[in-house]
Design a protein around this motif. Structure first.
Motif: not given
Ligand code: XMP
Length: 479
Positions: A302, A304, A306, A337, A339, A360-361, A387-388, A413
């Motif tokens: 959510a 990302c 990228t 991991d 979405g 995560g989100s 985290m990016a 990203e």
């Molecule tokens: P959700 O959708 O649950 O996904 O928030 C968690 C995963 O998202 C990845 N992640 C990132 N991917 N830029 C990215 O491209 C970011 O800033 C970022 N932060 C988290 C990571 O794999 C996490 O577990």
């Protein structure tokens, strides 16, 4: 897993593209379904919390492990702070929850600032020997309180105070009888052990905590691929981490394979997960380098950006299915991991072959995530970030020169600030776990599966149009 006749397309799919076809089933009850996993993580529900700063803190770690999941502490946390969190999680009670506490002389303003850290909405007042002496509830919206008054002046008596050896079922009955929501539990010396709500007592009968060989809650920790990764990994294992995640956005790169092989060669005695990748080749290379779990997902998260920045990634269902098949052949496992927004996504990730699903989100919008609770006209929310993102990169590079920091921040990203709403119906991560597990258990009964492996083996999938997906969304407001 198989596709309904004529439904396997030659392009990649994600969760929303798919539906599960009900099979003839002899699984009569959702309680006949065992959600335990077999990837060496000890999880008894297929949920791992992503190593994101705004999500995976000590409170999240204890709460999720108590319900059978696992939290991965972020790699940006300094070693000493990670060690503190691990020690905290390892010292938690397996049944009673950890309340916020203050002394009778503390001020109401302090209590009201702490109470939103707990979904149960109460603070326990304890004396100098940690004996519970009163309760302070959260101020109702618009309620008036003397914020500078001492807690001893306004604390409520504790209606249900029980020994911590009391069976959760009896705690539930005592609470029902007294018509209150939360019991305070004490050890044989009368010192506070923790609290148990009515729903907490119910959950204690449904979930099995994720515990290590010594019966303590489990917790995992991430390391990056830069610097002295082996020393950091060694220190974290010495601090008690149960699993290491060697993590970077592009897991199929030489630097990752070198770092992973070095951690694996150090033979630290805990399972190693590594990622992220989205292909069979990436999965094989990470397993060859020493991972027993491969983290799958590039761009579905959510937070990302990228895929929009680079075009790189792969629809998540197909990525998980391909990587899981490869991992299975090599005696390893995968985590799906990113979405995840609905219980169905977890069921479909398991259907694709994931051992665990990383969230995560979605969990950022809960009382257990580390951020402060904010309120606006639309209700309560917390702030999350990728985290990016520029924000995370700035925190990670705070020791660098101003020039290097500024240079790195050009390569973000991820989203730096997003308001994640607290769902008033499900404000706690435990409510979301209930919601997810109810969905996955039900998918299993429709599929005729008693375990997650059977769900993967027996599931029949179809591909749906966007209209087909939209048809399945409830219309809470009616027409
Ligand atoms: P959700 O959708 O649950 O996904 O928030 C968690 C995963 O998202 C990845 N992640 C990132 N991917 N830029 C990215 O491209 C970011 O800033 C970022 N932060 C988290 C990571 O794999 C996490 O577990």
């Amino acid at each position: 897993m198989r596709f309904l006749s004529g439904h396997r397309p030659d392009y990649d799919l994600t969760y929303d593209d798919l539906f599960v076809v009900p099979n003839r089933s002899d699984v009569a009850s959702r309680f006949d379904v065992d959600l335990a996993t077999t990837d060496g993580t000890g999880t008894t529900v297929p949920l791992v919390v992503a190593n994101m700063t705004a999500i995976a803190g000590k409170r999240m770690a204890e709460t999720v492990a108590r319900r059978g999941g696992l939290v991965v502490l972020p790699q940006d946390v300094p070693e000493a702070a990670a060690a503190d969190t691990i020690a905290f999680v390892k010292s938690r009670n397996l049944v009673a929850d950890t309340p916020v506490t203050l002394g009778p002389d503390d001020l109401m303003a302090h209590a009201q600032a702490l109470i939103p850290k707990r979904a149960h909405g109460l603070l326990v007042v304890v004396d100098d020997d940690r004996r519970p002496v009163g309760l302070i509830p959260r101020t109702p919206p618009g309620g008036e309180l003397d914020m500078f008054g001492q807690l001893r002046e306004s604390m409520h008596p504790i209606p249900v105070l029980l020994p911590d050896s009391t069976d959760p079922r009896q705690v539930f009955d005592a609470l029902t009888e007294a018509n209150v929501e939360m019991a305070v539990l004490t050890d044989p010396d009368g010192r506070l052990t923790g609290v148990l709500t009515r729903v907490g007592a119910l959950r204690a009968g449904i979930y099995r905590p994720n515990v290590d060989a010594d019966g303590r809650l489990r917790v995992a920790t991430a390391v990056g691929i830069n610097g002295d990764v082996v020393s950091k990994a060694r220190a974290l294992v010495a601090a008690g981490t149960d699993l290491l995640v060697v993590d970077t956005a592009h897991g199929h790169q030489e630097k990752m394979l070198t770092a992973l092989a070095a951690v694996a060669d150090a033979d630290l005695g805990v399972p190693i997960a590594a990622g992220n990748v989205v292909s069979a080749e990436g999965t094989r290379d990470l397993i060859d380098a020493g991972a027993s779990i491969v983290k799958v997902g590039v761009g579905p998260g959510a937070m990302c950006t990228t895929r929009m920045m680079t075009g790189v990634g792969r629809p998540q269902f197909s990525a998980v299915a391909e990587c899981a098949a490869t991992a299975r052949q090599l005696g390893a496992a995968v985590w799906a991991d990113g979405g995840i927004r609905h219980p169905r996504d977890v069921a479909l990730a398991v259907a694709a072959g994931a051992a665990n699903v990383m969230v995560g989100s979605w969990f950022a919008g809960t009382y257990e995530s580390p951020g402060d609770l904010h309120t606006d006209a639309d209700g309560e929310y917390k702030v999350s970030f990728g985290m990016a993102s520029k924000r995370a990169v700035a925190a990670r590079s705070s020791a660098d020169s101003a020039y290097d920091r500024a240079r790195k921040s050009l390569f973000e990203e991820g989203i730096s600030s997003s308001r994640i709403r607290i769902d008033p119906e499900r404000p706690s991560v435990e409510d979301l776990i209930d919601h997810i597990c109810a969905g996955v258990r039900s998918t299993a009964t429709y599929t005729g599966a008693r375990t997650l492996s059977e769900l993967h083996e027996k599931v029949v999938l179809g591909v749906q149009s966007a209209a087909g997906f939209a048809e399945g969304r409830p219309l809470p407001g009616g027409w």
